[in-house]
Design an enzyme around this catalytic site. Structure first.
Site, short mmCIF file in Angstrom:
data_model
loop_
_atom_site.label_atom_id
_atom_site.label_comp_id
_atom_site.label_asym_id
_atom_site.label_seq_id
_atom_site.Cartn_x
_atom_site.Cartn_y
_atom_site.Cartn_z
CG ASP A 13 -1.79 -1.22 1.30
OD1 ASP A 13 -2.22 -1.71 0.25
OD2 ASP A 13 -2.00 -1.71 2.43
CE LYS A 16 3.51 -2.34 -4.41
NZ LYS A 16 2.89 -2.03 -3.12
N GLY A 40 -4.31 -4.18 -4.40
CA GLY A 40 -5.31 -3.20 -4.81
C GLY A 40 -4.56 -1.95 -5.23
CG HIS A 41 -1.58 -2.06 -7.61
ND1 HIS A 41 -0.72 -2.75 -8.41
CD2 HIS A 41 -1.22 -2.37 -6.34
CE1 HIS A 41 0.11 -3.46 -7.66
NE2 HIS A 41 -0.19 -3.25 -6.40
CD GLN A 222 0.71 -8.56 -2.50
OE1 GLN A 222 1.50 -9.27 -3.10
NE2 GLN A 222 -0.51 -8.33 -2.92
#
Ligand code: IMP
Length: 431
Positions: A13, A16, A40-41, A222
């Site tokens: 988080d 990225k 979750g990007h 991650q």
């Protein structure tokens, strides 16, 4: 500089996704190398928010995007993302590795059951079936994307795997769930058909692109402290999140990587269990969580937040060979005075500045802080982003300089808001 890895230096988080999107404008190919829909990007462009769990963040630039063999693919989530993008008018140039493994619903069920059994050792997983899918891969029970295109092979593999899973669910966990072989096979074949045009040998395509001197971004999911080997085991994820994972998770040799960019938040956040030495369980922590919108993109869980801890960053620089750092969410710290940066730990009477392997030892680590003056709240970050580094408040520049002095790696990009344009490129080397 054709082969660039983007890697998280903390607990994931780190934004990225935003940085990948920002750098993707100058790249030709973007490839995910690890994890799955646990990621979750988030990318924000002109006020619109896009969230990606599987599709690489460069997709909004219309670049060639790839899912490498190191990723575990959840069919429903991938199909949802693809269809969502198409509805928005995008035409993803997607390539999926024939060697990537497939996540089934029984993996997600098993994920939850394993967590229940583990008690204090649970990682607080996203329940996306990540761990069980990687376990099956390592035990050589796994189903790969290529298998979805061959009914005979798929049927024979699923026969064995479903029998095994049924025994685990009924006899080990004593759950009253009946798996339907026929239903699972049918869904898997349908998905195989749906993605068949995208399936290819991603390793071959990426190596060819690098041969042509095109730029490839290897997008990590991650962070380093969640890595299966170098993270806070067992409180991490099940894949190699580190830069080395780009080689195994795509199928390129280490000489193909020209640059490693480490992304770090200006503070820390952690979703899930395990020790977090600089965690703030007070009103400052609440303020950072609210201002920084620190809620899981995948699960919506509130993230644990705390002061910036440079020990994980230094550790990440070592295990990833990081060349440059990107600091994100600097704006979130506005109005907090003083700010603290952890530079080492005191642990069992000793000073250390690395991450111990023994989690009980890590739990005993007390952060040693440096204090630094904060900056005021009423900062126009959009304007600063337009004007560049010199326009930053002096205290914010001091904050960045302190980071560089401690970790001895240059900061080349600073993000001061979620929008693509709220990004400052620093065109300078560490003096
Ligand atoms: P899993 O990857 O779902 O098995 O979860 C293992 C651990 O990694 C849990 O503590 C999760 O909260 C954490 N985790 C997994 N994916 C992410 C991510 O993308 N960002 C932050 N934490 C994550």
């Amino acid at each position: 500089m054709p082969g660039i890895v983007i890697v998280g230096t903390q607990w994931g988080d780190e934004a990225k996704g935003k940085i990948t999107d920002f750098l993707a404008k100058d790249a030709d190919h973007i490839v995910r190398y690890n994890g799955g829909a646990n990621a979750g990007h988030t990318v924000v462009v002109n006020g619109k928010t896009y969230k990606f769990h599987l599709i690489p963040s460069g997709v909004l630039h219309g670049k060639e995007v790839y899912i490498g063999n190191g990723v575990v693919v959840d069919p429903e989530i991938l199909a949802d993302e693809l269809e969502g993008l198409k509805r928005e008018g995008f035409h993803p140039k997607l390539h999926i590795s024939d060697r990537a493994h497939v996540v089934f619903d029984f993996h997600k069920l098993e994920d939850g059951l394993q967590e229940r059994l583990k008690g204090n050792l649970r990682a607080g997983t996203t329940k996306r079936g990540i761990g069980p899918t990687y376990s099956d891969k390592t035990a050589r029970f796994g189903i790969r994307i290529a298998d979805l295109l061959d009914e005979e092979v798929l049927k024979s593999k699923l026969d064995i795997l479903i029998d095994l899973k049924q025994k685990i669910i009924s006899q080990v966990y004593e759950e009253d769930v009946k798996l339907s072989k026929e239903g699972i096979l049918r869904k898997a074949l349908q998905f195989g058909q749906y993605i068949s045009d995208y399936v290819c040998d991603v390793s071959a395509k990426i190596n060819e692109a690098l041969d042509r001197d095109e730029t490839v971004i290897f997008e990590g999911a991650q962070g380093t402290l969640l890595d299966i080997d170098h993270g806070l085991y067992p409180y991490g994820t099940s894949s190699n999140t580190i830069a080395g994972g780009a080689c195994t998770g795509v199928g390129v040799g280490p000489k193909r990587i020209d640059k490693v960019i480490g992304v770090m938040k200006a503070y820390i956040s952690r979703v899930g269990t395990g020790p977090v030495p600089t965690e703030l369980k007070n009103s400052i922590g609440e303020k950072i969580r609210e201002v920084g919108k620190e809620y899981g993109t995948t699960t919506g869980r509130p993230r644990r937040v705390g002061w910036l801890d440079l020990v994980p960053v230094k550790y990440s620089i070592r295990v990833n060979s990081i060349d440059e750092l990107v600091v994100t969410k600097l704006d979130v710290l506005s109005g907090i005075n003083p700010l603290k940066i952890c530079i080492k730990y005191e642990c069992e009477g000793r000073m250390i500045d690395t991450i111990p392997a023994n989690i009980r030892t890590y739990e005993k680590c007390e952060p040693i802080y440096e204090e630094i003056e904060g900056w005021q709240t009423n900062v126009n970050w959009k304007k600063i982003a337009e004007e560049g580094y010199d326009a930053l408040p002096e205290q914010a520049k001091e904050y960045l300089q302190r980071i560089e002095e401690h970790v001895k790696v240059p900061i080349t990009i600073v993000s001061v808001g979620p929008e693509r344009m709220e990004t400052i490129t620093l065109n300078r080397e560490l003096s």
